[in-house]
Design a protein around this motif. Structure first.
Motif, short mmCIF file in Angstrom:
data_model
loop_
_atom_site.label_atom_id
_atom_site.label_comp_id
_atom_site.label_asym_id
_atom_site.label_seq_id
_atom_site.Cartn_x
_atom_site.Cartn_y
_atom_site.Cartn_z
N UNK A 52 43.93 45.89 30.24
CA UNK A 52 45.22 45.04 30.69
C UNK A 52 44.65 44.19 32.02
N UNK A 53 43.68 44.72 32.61
CA UNK A 53 43.35 43.92 33.88
C UNK A 53 42.45 42.60 33.48
N UNK A 54 43.18 41.68 33.97
CA UNK A 54 42.64 40.23 33.64
C UNK A 54 41.04 39.95 34.33
N UNK A 55 40.43 39.31 33.37
CA UNK A 55 39.09 38.81 33.73
C UNK A 55 37.93 39.95 33.82
N UNK A 56 38.30 40.95 33.26
CA UNK A 56 37.22 42.09 33.13
C UNK A 56 37.35 43.21 34.67
N UNK A 57 38.34 42.86 35.12
CA UNK A 57 38.66 43.77 36.37
C UNK A 57 38.86 45.11 36.11
N UNK A 58 38.97 45.68 35.01
CA UNK A 58 38.71 47.13 34.60
C UNK A 58 37.40 47.63 34.96
N UNK A 59 36.49 46.83 34.95
CA UNK A 59 35.29 47.28 35.58
C UNK A 59 35.16 47.29 36.95
N UNK A 60 35.77 46.41 37.69
CA UNK A 60 35.83 46.86 39.12
C UNK A 60 36.69 47.98 39.65
N UNK A 89 51.08 34.48 29.77
CA UNK A 89 50.54 35.98 29.44
C UNK A 89 51.09 36.48 30.70
N UNK A 90 51.11 38.01 30.38
CA UNK A 90 51.64 38.95 31.61
C UNK A 90 50.32 39.71 31.57
N UNK A 91 49.63 39.96 32.87
CA UNK A 91 48.46 40.51 33.12
C UNK A 91 48.40 41.45 34.31
N UNK A 92 47.60 42.34 34.39
CA UNK A 92 47.52 43.07 35.62
C UNK A 92 46.20 42.58 36.51
#
Length: 178
Positions: free
Chosen positions: A159-167, A58-61
């Protein structure tokens, strides 16, 4: 917070079997850094997000990220991962005070916003200005620079992996940009 290619020069590296055993038993400490470009007044103009390929294709940010090795300082780990992910010419400006802007706790169970199926991990989160040229290495494919306004895009945050959008939302709030 994927651990990928081992560094044979590092005495803090474990075999994959040892790491897997430890991951099932205790939380692992990580550092994560969000690289930024600032203007002369210290205002954030751009935020750097890494584009990565995961082990399953997978491609992720994501952010600059990695474990703190046994016997390594937090500053040392932060510098090592910044160089590993951004290249030796990024010239990061690691703060004198190493208080993170937040702490991310990643659960191996999908019961929180931050998720890492492999382990329970605790990440010290930093915003680090960089002044040089970034040339991603190892598993980082590229650095995408976005404005703080562009970083608020719900699709980008997703798009940010593992919920990093919250961070990233927390970082934008910390910077007064949310």
């Amino acid at each position: 917070m994927d651990v990928r290619t081992p560094d044979p020069e590092s005495s803090g590296w474990m075999s994959e079997d040892d790491l897997e055993l430890i991951r099932r038993r205790i939380p692992i400490i990580y550092v994560e850094a969000i690289p930024v470009r600032v203007d002369e007044a210290g205002r954030v103009e751009h935020i750097g997000l890494l584009l990565r390929a995961t082990n399953d294709g997978m491609i992720t940010r994501s952010f600059v990220s990695g474990r703190v090795h046994y016997g390594e300082t937090v500053r040392g780990a932060l510098m090592r991962h910044l160089e590993k992910d951004l290249g030796s010419m990024a010239f990061p400006q690691v703060p004198i005070d190493l208080s993170p802007f937040t702490i991310g706790e990643f659960s191996p169970l999908p019961m929180t916003d931050l998720y890492d199926e492999r382990q329970h991990a605790v990440a010290l989160e930093y915003i680090v200005p960089v002044t040089g040229e970034c040339a991603p290495r190892q598993d980082a494919l590229e650095v995408t620079w976005v404005t703080p306004e562009e970083a608020k895009d719900p699709d980008l945050l997703e798009e940010l992996e593992g919920g990093r959008g919250k961070i990233l939302r927390t970082a934008l709030g910390y910077l007064g940009a949310w």
